[in-house]
Design an enzyme around this catalytic site. Structure first.
Site, PDB file in Angstrom:
ATOM      1  N   ARG A   1       0.849  -1.194   0.000  1.00 15.01           N
ATOM      2  CA  ARG A   1       0.000   0.000   0.000  1.00 15.01           C
ATOM      3  C   ARG A   1       0.884   1.243   0.000  1.00 15.01           C
ATOM      4  O   ARG A   1       1.919   1.279   0.688  1.00 15.01           O
ATOM      5  CB  ARG A   1      -0.926   0.001   1.219  1.00 15.01           C
ATOM      6  CG  ARG A   1      -1.948  -1.139   1.203  1.00 15.01           C
ATOM      7  CD  ARG A   1      -2.853  -1.098   2.425  1.00 15.01           C
ATOM      8  NE  ARG A   1      -3.856  -2.169   2.382  1.00 15.01           N
ATOM      9  CZ  ARG A   1      -3.681  -3.382   2.899  1.00 15.01           C
ATOM     10  NH1 ARG A   1      -2.537  -3.682   3.507  1.00 15.01           N
ATOM     11  NH2 ARG A   1      -4.631  -4.291   2.814  1.00 15.01           N
TER      12      ARG A   1
ATOM     13  N   TYR B   1      -4.044 -17.363   8.216  1.00 18.91           N
ATOM     14  CA  TYR B   1      -2.628 -17.715   8.155  1.00 18.91           C
ATOM     15  C   TYR B   1      -1.818 -16.665   8.913  1.00 18.91           C
ATOM     16  O   TYR B   1      -2.128 -15.472   8.889  1.00 18.91           O
ATOM     17  CB  TYR B   1      -2.140 -17.730   6.703  1.00 18.91           C
ATOM     18  CG  TYR B   1      -2.515 -18.965   5.930  1.00 18.91           C
ATOM     19  CD1 TYR B   1      -1.987 -20.202   6.265  1.00 18.91           C
ATOM     20  CD2 TYR B   1      -3.381 -18.889   4.846  1.00 18.91           C
ATOM     21  CE1 TYR B   1      -2.314 -21.339   5.531  1.00 18.91           C
ATOM     22  CE2 TYR B   1      -3.723 -20.010   4.117  1.00 18.91           C
ATOM     23  CZ  TYR B   1      -3.181 -21.235   4.463  1.00 18.91           C
ATOM     24  OH  TYR B   1      -3.511 -22.347   3.741  1.00 18.91           O
TER      25      TYR B   1
ATOM     26  N   LYS C   1      -3.385  -0.988   8.565  1.00 23.69           N
ATOM     27  CA  LYS C   1      -4.806  -1.278   8.398  1.00 23.69           C
ATOM     28  C   LYS C   1      -5.296  -2.383   9.323  1.00 23.69           C
ATOM     29  O   LYS C   1      -6.414  -2.327   9.852  1.00 23.69           O
ATOM     30  CB  LYS C   1      -5.085  -1.648   6.940  1.00 23.69           C
ATOM     31  CG  LYS C   1      -6.560  -1.798   6.601  1.00 23.69           C
ATOM     32  CD  LYS C   1      -6.749  -1.987   5.113  1.00 23.69           C
ATOM     33  CE  LYS C   1      -8.229  -2.055   4.746  1.00 23.69           C
ATOM     34  NZ  LYS C   1      -8.428  -2.215   3.277  1.00 23.69           N
TER      35      LYS C   1
ATOM     36  N   ARG D   1      -0.673  -2.891  -7.071  1.00 21.77           N
ATOM     37  CA  ARG D   1      -1.163  -4.044  -6.321  1.00 21.77           C
ATOM     38  C   ARG D   1      -2.065  -4.908  -7.205  1.00 21.77           C
ATOM     39  O   ARG D   1      -1.971  -6.139  -7.210  1.00 21.77           O
ATOM     40  CB  ARG D   1      -1.909  -3.577  -5.065  1.00 21.77           C
ATOM     41  CG  ARG D   1      -0.976  -2.959  -4.029  1.00 21.77           C
ATOM     42  CD  ARG D   1      -1.717  -2.278  -2.894  1.00 21.77           C
ATOM     43  NE  ARG D   1      -2.565  -3.185  -2.106  1.00 21.77           N
ATOM     44  CZ  ARG D   1      -2.110  -4.030  -1.207  1.00 21.77           C
ATOM     45  NH1 ARG D   1      -0.804  -4.140  -0.981  1.00 21.77           N
ATOM     46  NH2 ARG D   1      -2.942  -4.781  -0.508  1.00 21.77           N
TER      47      ARG D   1
ATOM     48  N   HIS E   1      -1.204   2.940  -6.250  1.00 17.72           N
ATOM     49  CA  HIS E   1      -1.907   1.819  -5.635  1.00 17.72           C
ATOM     50  C   HIS E   1      -2.210   0.731  -6.664  1.00 17.72           C
ATOM     51  O   HIS E   1      -2.354  -0.448  -6.322  1.00 17.72           O
ATOM     52  CB  HIS E   1      -3.204   2.321  -4.996  1.00 17.72           C
ATOM     53  CG  HIS E   1      -3.800   1.383  -3.998  1.00 17.72           C
ATOM     54  ND1 HIS E   1      -4.407   0.204  -4.338  1.00 17.72           N
ATOM     55  CD2 HIS E   1      -3.877   1.451  -2.651  1.00 17.72           C
ATOM     56  CE1 HIS E   1      -4.837  -0.412  -3.257  1.00 17.72           C
ATOM     57  NE2 HIS E   1      -4.523   0.311  -2.214  1.00 17.72           N
TER      58      HIS E   1
ATOM     59  N   HIS F   1      -3.299  -9.182   2.659  1.00 18.09           N
ATOM     60  CA  HIS F   1      -4.722  -9.409   2.856  1.00 18.09           C
ATOM     61  C   HIS F   1      -4.914 -10.535   3.876  1.00 18.09           C
ATOM     62  O   HIS F   1      -4.000 -11.326   4.107  1.00 18.09           O
ATOM     63  CB  HIS F   1      -5.396  -9.805   1.539  1.00 18.09           C
ATOM     64  CG  HIS F   1      -5.502  -8.677   0.577  1.00 18.09           C
ATOM     65  ND1 HIS F   1      -5.794  -8.858  -0.766  1.00 18.09           N
ATOM     66  CD2 HIS F   1      -5.345  -7.333   0.744  1.00 18.09           C
ATOM     67  CE1 HIS F   1      -5.832  -7.685  -1.365  1.00 18.09           C
ATOM     68  NE2 HIS F   1      -5.557  -6.748  -0.484  1.00 18.09           N
TER      69      HIS F   1
END
Length: 398
Positions: free
Chosen positions: A242, A369, A269, A335, A332, A359
């Site tokens: 990001r 995970y 985030k 990504r 951005h 993510h």
């Protein structure tokens, strides 16, 4: 007969003050100088009294009626509106004991000990920039849902739906605090959120055609500017993190000299640890940049080297300067480019790609995970990705 906006606009001043009645005690006083002021006439304790409700057109006919109804509700419960207004204003020089600004500042101070610096500064900025200029001096009891919606309207009209939503969230919390401290009995912000119609979501511009990717990589490589900006433009495609995480990268979080160089940081985030394995190309760029900014805490400091990170618009402006259209590619957007090409062109498993994108990735049993897992596979993927981008950048076939 009730008043209309047309009647009010066409009403002329006379040599003596004149009064137009709307009903329920609401009147519009027209002074000889043309000023039109709202008044509420009522009886309390057997005596006739009146209360100022504002000046037209600053206070519209609809708003004047709302204020009249609010005060008449107080009368029905045995409260003198004039006495309550004096009590609300008592105790301060400017009469703002229970103003929105005063209550908001109380709320802010109560939250400050548990907030992170970024959270507190954003809340303060939203209040001072958007809320206080419109509602700051209004009594909390006078702030209505239409007032809040009107305050948010200019923000929405600028296309800043997310900003409007966040400003409303702050107002909602301030109003909850006002309820808890006895200033109001209901939260006027509660019905506003459904009225904030969400704009059609826009995806970040990104390219996925290998020819377009190669073309833009060559343009980025040819950019001439400060060492920090040049390096950031080259590393953004390699890392596809990001943009905010890229700009805030700190030298202390990098290990460039081990057998398996990496960058480990805390994802803002999600507040989880994340590792970016560094390819040989990334390490080379970073070692060169370290000779220019290694004395700074941030890898990509601002141009003035004043201890601050690079501005959030710096890379976007640089891309526009070299001719990359904003509707075609964004910082951005790398990504999305990586997500698509790593799957479709390099055939890496989607869960590895999503994992590297920071993510939330779950296994077949629904467990998240750990972000430090699958490092060997991710190292191979990140090196393969850098090699692939080098091939596209040096490709000479039109």
């Amino acid at each position: 007969m009730p008043l209309t906006d047309t009647t009010i606009r066409n009403a002329k001043a006379a040599a003596k003050p004149r009064r137009l009645a709307d009903g329920g005690g609401l009147t519009l006083s027209i002074r000889p100088n043309g000023t039109k002021a709202w008044r509420l006439r009522y009886r309390f304790g057997g005596k006739e009294q009146q209360l100022s409700l504002g000046v037209y057109p600053a206070v519209s006919l609809q708003e004047a009626r709302r204020r009249r109804d609010k005060h008449r509700h107080l009368l029905a419960t045995g409260v003198n509106p004039s006495a309550q207004r004096k009590a609300t204003h008592a105790g301060t020089v400017d009469g703002t004991t229970d103003s929105f600004k005063t209550v908001a500042r109380e709320w802010y101070e109560s939250k400050l000990p548990n907030w992170k610096p970024g959270t507190s500064s954003m809340a303060k900025m939203r209040l001072e920039t958007y809320v206080f200029p419109k509602l700051g001096m209004r009594s909390m009891a006078d702030v209505s849902a239409p007032d809040l919606l009107a305050m948010l309207k200019p923000i929405k009209e600028q296309g800043k739906y997310e900003t409007a939503r966040r400003v409303l969230t702050v107002c909602h919390q301030v109003c909850n605090y006002a309820m808890a401290t006895g200033r109001i009995t209901h939260n006027p912000a509660a019905p506003v959120r459904p009225a904030l119609t969400k704009a059609t979501p826009k995806h970040f511009a990104a390219v996925t055609d290998p020819k377009d990717i190669g073309k833009f990589l060559r343009m980025l490589a040819a950019y001439e500017g400060s060492p920090a900006v040049m390096a950031a433009l080259k590393l953004a495609p390699l890392w596809f993190v990001r943009p905010g995480e890229l700009r805030r990268a700190r030298w202390q979080d990098f290990d460039l000299d081990s057998a398996e160089p990496q960058w480990q940081y805390r994802v803002t985030k999600t507040q989880t640890d994340h590792i970016v394995p560094l390819s040989t190309q990334a390490v080379e760029i970073l070692r060169e940049l370290r000779t220019h900014t290694g004395f700074q805490p941030y890898v990509f400091p601002g141009q003035r080297h004043n201890g601050r990170v690079m501005s959030e618009n710096t890379l976007a402006v640089a891309m526009r300067t070299i001719g990359i259209p904003k509707e075609k590619m964004s910082v951005h957007g790398w990504r999305a480019t990586a997500r698509t090409c790593l799957d479709e062109q390099l055939h890496f498993p989607p869960h590895l790609v999503e994992h590297q994108l920071a993510h939330r990735v779950r296994d077949p049993l629904g467990r998240s995970y750990n972000r430090t897992q699958h490092l060997p596979e991710r190292r191979r993927m990140m090196q393969a990705w850098s090699d692939y981008l080098d091939e596209l950048r040096t490709e000479t076939t039109p």
